[in-house]
Enzyme design. Structure first.
Site, PDB file in Angstrom:
ATOM      1  CG  HIS A   3     -57.281  26.002  25.316  1.00 23.20           C
ATOM      2  ND1 HIS A   3     -56.207  25.590  24.564  1.00 23.20           N
ATOM      3  CD2 HIS A   3     -56.920  25.783  26.612  1.00 23.20           C
ATOM      4  CE1 HIS A   3     -55.235  25.157  25.356  1.00 23.20           C
ATOM      5  NE2 HIS A   3     -55.651  25.247  26.602  1.00 23.20           N
ATOM      6  N   GLY A  58     -56.948  18.827  28.909  1.00 22.17           N
ATOM      7  CA  GLY A  58     -56.898  17.794  27.878  1.00 22.17           C
ATOM      8  C   GLY A  58     -57.004  18.306  26.458  1.00 22.17           C
ATOM      9  CG  ASN A  59     -58.249  22.238  25.699  1.00 20.84           C
ATOM     10  OD1 ASN A  59     -59.344  22.257  25.152  1.00 20.84           O
ATOM     11  ND2 ASN A  59     -58.078  22.686  26.937  1.00 20.84           N
ATOM     12  N   GLY A  60     -54.664  19.689  24.436  1.00 22.09           N
ATOM     13  CA  GLY A  60     -53.562  19.294  23.577  1.00 22.09           C
ATOM     14  C   GLY A  60     -53.692  17.862  23.094  1.00 22.09           C
ATOM     15  NE  ARG A  61     -53.467  15.037  27.930  1.00 28.62           N
ATOM     16  CZ  ARG A  61     -54.031  14.759  29.102  1.00 28.62           C
ATOM     17  NH1 ARG A  61     -54.086  13.503  29.516  1.00 28.62           N
ATOM     18  NH2 ARG A  61     -54.526  15.717  29.846  1.00 28.62           N
ATOM     19  CB  THR A  62     -58.805  16.465  22.847  1.00 24.17           C
ATOM     20  OG1 THR A  62     -59.019  15.970  24.173  1.00 24.17           O
ATOM     21  CG2 THR A  62     -60.057  16.217  22.020  1.00 24.17           C
ATOM     22  N   GLY A  63     -56.639  17.479  20.789  1.00 24.47           N
ATOM     23  CA  GLY A  63     -56.333  18.092  19.499  1.00 24.47           C
ATOM     24  C   GLY A  63     -55.407  17.243  18.657  1.00 24.47           C
ATOM     25  NE  ARG A  64     -50.202  16.210  21.450  1.00 21.41           N
ATOM     26  CZ  ARG A  64     -50.243  17.202  22.336  1.00 21.41           C
ATOM     27  NH1 ARG A  64     -50.183  18.463  21.931  1.00 21.41           N
ATOM     28  NH2 ARG A  64     -50.327  16.951  23.637  1.00 21.41           N
TER      29      ARG A  64
END
Length: 409
Positions: free
Chosen positions: A237, A242-248
């Protein structure tokens, strides 16, 4: 490997924890009792390194992940063969698939936007804040694909910078690692009682360095490596938001880097969106020491992306075939023919964008739009004398139907 109950597992080192003390500060809305309850001891995560992780797959898990990767590669080839590798439609089709993926990734974070508003936002003519945020997600995805050959810290920061640049009030955090504690929970003033408390900010740089080393490995099954890398990123994290969207977006960078998707983008996040609860539960299982659920989620999402992606390509190409028939009376040199392939990626369009896409004059762009309107391919829906926009209703309808069906599948 399997466990005695017959459920597949893929052991990884579970999270460690360290003890800290939190002093809750007033946010102007919390009561004294809430601040008192929010102050006290808490435990934040310590992420174990994975750069040297040994992966031993059960036979069925190995077969499942290999079949999922093969499905993605087959979709990539299908899109190219369906359209033709030299087709002027292949690039726009790749662009609209990337937008579909970005929309699904955003919807996982409860950021929903229709195809028309998203297209208007690309023209800077949308009144939807969500649309602007999703356009920024598109830019993050584009950066992920552009930087796939060099997945280092700078690449990750660039993806995040593109993402957050479109989120009002968060621009100061764009492309910057967090310098404060973050957590997943209801309280805005305290991590105590949160479902997940991320590592202390000083631990983030080393954890990301370890992650990028893991992503550079070429001795791991691609889907397993991608799923674990994503789960590790979400556990680190590294950003305030914006962690989820960057991770995807990172998922697609890896699939491009590993030469699985070379021509286009598969809507993998659309597959995850069907089962968001299972997706989040799989991330929790990973943090507890089992990577099997997150691998299974990505395998299912990959198969879904490949199957529905082919249907989406076919439906959009059918719209273009119908348009070609409607335009049969136009001379071959007419500018409208050059605009047609771009309507897949830009189902809402204006003269300025046509001029830019074709590298032509405003007069030629207006003539092309008039030809497409007369042929019944486009309709002018703004009703304005200035800043007029035209749209392809069939393409917009297909994109909206695809998005709506994700939550019903």
């Amino acid at each position: 490997m399997g466990n005695p109950g017959g459920t597949l597992s893929l052991p990884v080192t579970p999270l460690g924890y360290e003890d800290h003390t939190w002093i809750a500060e007033s946010d102007g809305m919390s009561s004294r009792a809430a601040l008192a309850a929010g102050s006290g001891p808490y435990r934040s995560a310590v992420v174990p390194p994975i750069s040297q992780l040994s992966v031993h797959l059960d036979g069925s898990m190995s077969a499942d992940s290999e079949e999922a990767v093969a499905a993605l590669a087959s979709f990539d080839r299908y899109a190219s063969s369906r359209l033709g590798s030299q087709s002027t439609t292949l690039g726009p089709m790749s662009a609209v698939l990337l937008r579909t993926e970005s929309t699904s990734s955003s919807q996982i974070e409860n950021l929903t936007v229709g195809a028309r508003q998203l297209a208007l936002a690309e023209l800077d003519q949308s009144t939807s804040d969500n649309a602007r945020v999703v356009v920024a997600n598109v830019r993050a995805m584009e950066a992920a694909l552009r930087l796939a050959d060099a997945l280092d810290l700078n690449a990750i920061l660039t993806m995040h910078a593109e993402l957050m640049a479109g989120q009002r009030g968060w621009e100061v955090h764009a492309g910057r690692l967090r310098e404060r504690l973050v957590w997943v929970g209801r309280s805005a003033v305290s991590p105590r009682g949160a479902s997940f408390i991320a590592p202390q900010p000083e631990l983030v740089p080393a954890a990301l360095a370890d992650l990028t080393e893991f992503m550079r490995r070429d001795d791991l099954p691609v889907l397993v490596q991608t799923a674990i890398a994503h789960a590790q990123f979400e556990t680190i994290h590294p950003f305030v938001d914006g962690n989820g969207r960057t991770g995807r977006a990172l998922v697609h960078a890896l699939l491009r880097a590993k030469n699985i998707l070379t021509q286009t983008t598969a809507p993998v996040s659309a597959g995850l969106l069907r089962r968001t609860e299972s997706y989040f539960e799989a991330l929790t299982a990973y943090r507890s020491g089992d990577a099997a659920p997150i691998v299974a989620e990505f395998a299912g999402a990959a198969r879904f992306a490949a199957r529905t992606g082919e249907d989406l390509v076919d439906s959009l190409e059918d719209q273009l075939d119908a348009a070609r028939r409607s335009m049969s009376s136009l001379r071959p040199q007419a500018a409208a023919w050059r605009v047609l392939p771009h309507l897949v990626a830009h189902p809402v369009i204006n003269a300025h964008l046509v001029s830019r896409l074709l590298g032509t004059s405003g007069t030629t762009a207006q003539r092309a739009l008039a030809q497409l309107t007369e042929a019944g391919v486009l309709s002018e829906r703004s009703g304005l004398k200035r800043n007029r926009v035209w749209q392809h209703g069939g393409i917009l309808g297909i994109l909206d139907t695809y998005a709506a069906e994700l939550t019903r599948r």
